[in-house]
Design a protein around this motif. Sequence first.
Motif, PDB file in Angstrom:
ATOM      1  N   LEU A   1       6.092  -5.045  19.097  1.00  0.00           N
ATOM      2  CA  LEU A   1       5.426  -4.524  17.905  1.00  0.00           C
ATOM      3  C   LEU A   1       6.331  -3.547  17.154  1.00  0.00           C
ATOM      4  O   LEU A   1       6.387  -3.563  15.914  1.00  0.00           O
ATOM      5  N   LEU A   2       7.045  -2.702  17.899  1.00  0.00           N
ATOM      6  CA  LEU A   2       7.973  -1.769  17.246  1.00  0.00           C
ATOM      7  C   LEU A   2       9.103  -2.514  16.551  1.00  0.00           C
ATOM      8  O   LEU A   2       9.515  -2.150  15.441  1.00  0.00           O
ATOM      9  N   LEU A   3       9.599  -3.550  17.184  1.00  0.00           N
ATOM     10  CA  LEU A   3      10.668  -4.354  16.607  1.00  0.00           C
ATOM     11  C   LEU A   3      10.221  -4.991  15.288  1.00  0.00           C
ATOM     12  O   LEU A   3      10.952  -4.982  14.289  1.00  0.00           O
ATOM     13  N   ILE A   4       9.016  -5.522  15.289  1.00  0.00           N
ATOM     14  CA  ILE A   4       8.478  -6.149  14.077  1.00  0.00           C
ATOM     15  C   ILE A   4       8.308  -5.111  12.972  1.00  0.00           C
ATOM     16  O   ILE A   4       8.650  -5.353  11.804  1.00  0.00           O
ATOM     17  N   ALA A   5       7.800  -3.928  13.337  1.00  0.00           N
ATOM     18  CA  ALA A   5       7.587  -2.877  12.337  1.00  0.00           C
ATOM     19  C   ALA A   5       8.902  -2.402  11.725  1.00  0.00           C
ATOM     20  O   ALA A   5       8.992  -2.135  10.520  1.00  0.00           O
ATOM     21  N   LEU A   6       9.938  -2.309  12.548  1.00  0.00           N
ATOM     22  CA  LEU A   6      11.221  -1.784  12.073  1.00  0.00           C
ATOM     23  C   LEU A   6      11.985  -2.780  11.208  1.00  0.00           C
ATOM     24  O   LEU A   6      12.654  -2.384  10.236  1.00  0.00           O
ATOM     25  N   PHE A   7      11.899  -4.055  11.527  1.00  0.00           N
ATOM     26  CA  PHE A   7      12.753  -5.043  10.853  1.00  0.00           C
ATOM     27  C   PHE A   7      11.978  -6.031   9.988  1.00  0.00           C
ATOM     28  O   PHE A   7      12.556  -6.993   9.487  1.00  0.00           O
TER      29      PHE A   7
ATOM     30  N   SER B   1       7.011 -20.886   8.362  1.00  0.00           N
ATOM     31  CA  SER B   1       5.736 -20.375   7.869  1.00  0.00           C
ATOM     32  C   SER B   1       6.015 -19.282   6.848  1.00  0.00           C
ATOM     33  O   SER B   1       7.062 -18.613   6.923  1.00  0.00           O
ATOM     34  N   PRO B   2       5.105 -19.101   5.897  1.00  0.00           N
ATOM     35  CA  PRO B   2       5.287 -18.007   4.936  1.00  0.00           C
ATOM     36  C   PRO B   2       5.366 -16.665   5.653  1.00  0.00           C
ATOM     37  O   PRO B   2       4.687 -16.441   6.666  1.00  0.00           O
ATOM     38  N   LYS B   3       6.163 -15.781   5.122  1.00  0.00           N
ATOM     39  CA  LYS B   3       6.331 -14.461   5.733  1.00  0.00           C
ATOM     40  C   LYS B   3       5.032 -13.658   5.617  1.00  0.00           C
ATOM     41  O   LYS B   3       4.491 -13.477   4.531  1.00  0.00           O
ATOM     42  N   SER B   4       4.541 -13.189   6.756  1.00  0.00           N
ATOM     43  CA  SER B   4       3.345 -12.346   6.792  1.00  0.00           C
ATOM     44  C   SER B   4       3.323 -11.631   8.132  1.00  0.00           C
ATOM     45  O   SER B   4       3.917 -12.110   9.110  1.00  0.00           O
ATOM     46  N   PRO B   5       2.647 -10.469   8.213  1.00  0.00           N
ATOM     47  CA  PRO B   5       2.572  -9.771   9.507  1.00  0.00           C
ATOM     48  C   PRO B   5       1.972 -10.651  10.601  1.00  0.00           C
ATOM     49  O   PRO B   5       2.403 -10.598  11.759  1.00  0.00           O
ATOM     50  N   GLY B   6       0.978 -11.467  10.235  1.00  0.00           N
ATOM     51  CA  GLY B   6       0.339 -12.316  11.231  1.00  0.00           C
ATOM     52  C   GLY B   6       1.280 -13.310  11.862  1.00  0.00           C
ATOM     53  O   GLY B   6       1.161 -13.624  13.052  1.00  0.00           O
TER      54      GLY B   6
ATOM     55  N   PHE C   1       4.358 -12.907  12.630  1.00  0.00           N
ATOM     56  CA  PHE C   1       5.179 -12.264  13.652  1.00  0.00           C
ATOM     57  C   PHE C   1       4.364 -11.800  14.852  1.00  0.00           C
ATOM     58  O   PHE C   1       4.937 -11.445  15.879  1.00  0.00           O
ATOM     59  N   LEU C   2       3.050 -11.792  14.736  1.00  0.00           N
ATOM     60  CA  LEU C   2       2.222 -11.329  15.847  1.00  0.00           C
ATOM     61  C   LEU C   2       2.004 -12.405  16.904  1.00  0.00           C
ATOM     62  O   LEU C   2       1.409 -12.127  17.946  1.00  0.00           O
ATOM     63  N   THR C   3       2.484 -13.630  16.647  1.00  0.00           N
ATOM     64  CA  THR C   3       2.325 -14.696  17.635  1.00  0.00           C
ATOM     65  C   THR C   3       2.934 -14.303  18.975  1.00  0.00           C
ATOM     66  O   THR C   3       2.325 -14.483  20.037  1.00  0.00           O
TER      67      THR C   3
ATOM     68  N   SER D   1      14.243 -13.863  17.508  1.00  0.00           N
ATOM     69  CA  SER D   1      14.653 -15.120  16.882  1.00  0.00           C
ATOM     70  C   SER D   1      14.072 -15.259  15.487  1.00  0.00           C
ATOM     71  O   SER D   1      14.751 -15.665  14.542  1.00  0.00           O
ATOM     72  N   MET D   2      12.802 -14.898  15.345  1.00  0.00           N
ATOM     73  CA  MET D   2      12.150 -15.033  14.041  1.00  0.00           C
ATOM     74  C   MET D   2      12.733 -14.080  13.011  1.00  0.00           C
ATOM     75  O   MET D   2      12.783 -14.385  11.816  1.00  0.00           O
ATOM     76  N   LEU D   3      13.200 -12.920  13.473  1.00  0.00           N
ATOM     77  CA  LEU D   3      13.805 -11.928  12.571  1.00  0.00           C
ATOM     78  C   LEU D   3      15.287 -12.179  12.349  1.00  0.00           C
ATOM     79  O   LEU D   3      15.959 -11.391  11.678  1.00  0.00           O
ATOM     80  N   ALA D   4      15.816 -13.264  12.944  1.00  0.00           N
ATOM     81  CA  ALA D   4      17.236 -13.621  12.826  1.00  0.00           C
ATOM     82  C   ALA D   4      18.140 -12.539  13.405  1.00  0.00           C
ATOM     83  O   ALA D   4      19.269 -12.332  12.945  1.00  0.00           O
ATOM     84  N   LEU D   5      17.660 -11.847  14.436  1.00  0.00           N
ATOM     85  CA  LEU D   5      18.458 -10.814  15.101  1.00  0.00           C
ATOM     86  C   LEU D   5      19.145 -11.347  16.356  1.00  0.00           C
ATOM     87  O   LEU D   5      19.903 -10.613  17.000  1.00  0.00           O
ATOM     88  N   MET D   6      18.876 -12.599  16.699  1.00  0.00           N
ATOM     89  CA  MET D   6      19.408 -13.177  17.918  1.00  0.00           C
ATOM     90  C   MET D   6      19.528 -14.687  17.726  1.00  0.00           C
ATOM     91  O   MET D   6      18.635 -15.313  17.148  1.00  0.00           O
ATOM     92  N   PRO D   7      20.613 -15.289  18.192  1.00  0.00           N
ATOM     93  CA  PRO D   7      20.721 -16.755  18.103  1.00  0.00           C
ATOM     94  C   PRO D   7      19.597 -17.421  18.888  1.00  0.00           C
ATOM     95  O   PRO D   7      19.307 -17.032  20.026  1.00  0.00           O
ATOM     96  N   PRO D   8      18.940 -18.415  18.314  1.00  0.00           N
ATOM     97  CA  PRO D   8      17.840 -19.100  19.024  1.00  0.00           C
ATOM     98  C   PRO D   8      18.269 -19.686  20.367  1.00  0.00           C
ATOM     99  O   PRO D   8      17.455 -19.812  21.281  1.00  0.00           O
TER     100      PRO D   8
END
Length: 374
Positions: free
Chosen positions: A157-163, A185-190, A192-194, A260-267
């Motif tokens: 959750l912190l990672l999602i909030a920061l990036f 999927s369209p960008k939305s907070p939901g 990333f909550l998966t 992966s979803m935030l493109a911070l790490m190779p899939p």
Amino acid sequence: MIESILLIALFVGIYVLTAVLMILYPRLGRKSLSFGISIPSQQWSSPEVSAIRRQYERAGMLLSVILAVPAFLPLLAWELDSPWPALANTGALMTMLAGFGLLYLVCHRRMRLLKAGTDWDRTADNLVSIQTDFQRGKTTPSPLWFIPMGLSVVASLLLIALFYGQAPDPVPTHFNGKGVADAWSPKSPGTFLTGPVMQLFMLVVFAFAWISIRRSKQQIDPTHPEASAEQNRRFRYAWSAFVLASGNAMCWMFAMIPLSMLALMPPSWFLIVTVAVSFAVISASVLLSIRYGQGGSRLSPLPAREAGRVINRNDDRHWKLGVFYVNPEDPALFLEKRFGIGWTMNFGRPMAWVVVGALVLRIVVSFFLPAMMQ
């Protein structure tokens, strides 16, 4: 290339380990049970009971070898952007498990008929042994090991909030075996909550498993209660430690989804970790099953004296097909399986159906979760 090798190794490993465990199941259970039927433990090695066990093993090996063809051949020509080889392997695995289920039912029926034609119930004593201080011994590791699982959810959750502001739009939500995004999927907070929702669900599942082990009904050999109780404590401790280790590994593995979803790490990194964790968990479960047996029965085997005159808790009437325990008069909710390794529930208790309903609801929700999160 490395992705292909890892995925093939994972699918082959899962199939082989599952087949081995299913074939060995009759030999990993308690000697007082055979295919879900209670017997005097001395009869476990009798010619009649051994013949039924060998029939199951031979048929199981033949089934596993035959289904290995559709399970493995498609993997040899696997293009990682195609799902069909994986589906073929999974289909063969499910077919194999269904086949073992049918084999069990055939052997369960033969065992039931064999017992009906004997005088075991009339000549053996039906005893139950209970230790009032059983739980004073250490049966499970500390529940504090669930804290790191909770921290994995917080970290996601912190990672999602920061990036979140730097995330691409649309967001990649699925990657093929080559690590290439093939769904967005369209960008939305939901969206990333998966990942955090999956982590939270895993935490609940593993907590439920830990509780079921800790609170399960005692099953102690009445001819050697002290030694049997110690076996059971060690069995519970080992499997509850496995639950905690597996839960932590899987929760932190799912914490990589937002990366992966935030493109911070190779899939491909997530693929490597998924393969490693999955294979480690499955291998450890097989090794624990072989090492401990059901209820710890393979630890320092109990002396055989008096075993032939005793049936331990002859409650066959409450076990439907030797698999489903239905006894409204028994206050216990959790107890050991009669076939295989692990625990089951008393389906005569309303709470068991509440649990089943919750699991069904979770499966249904999982199909709609991605759309709900958008």
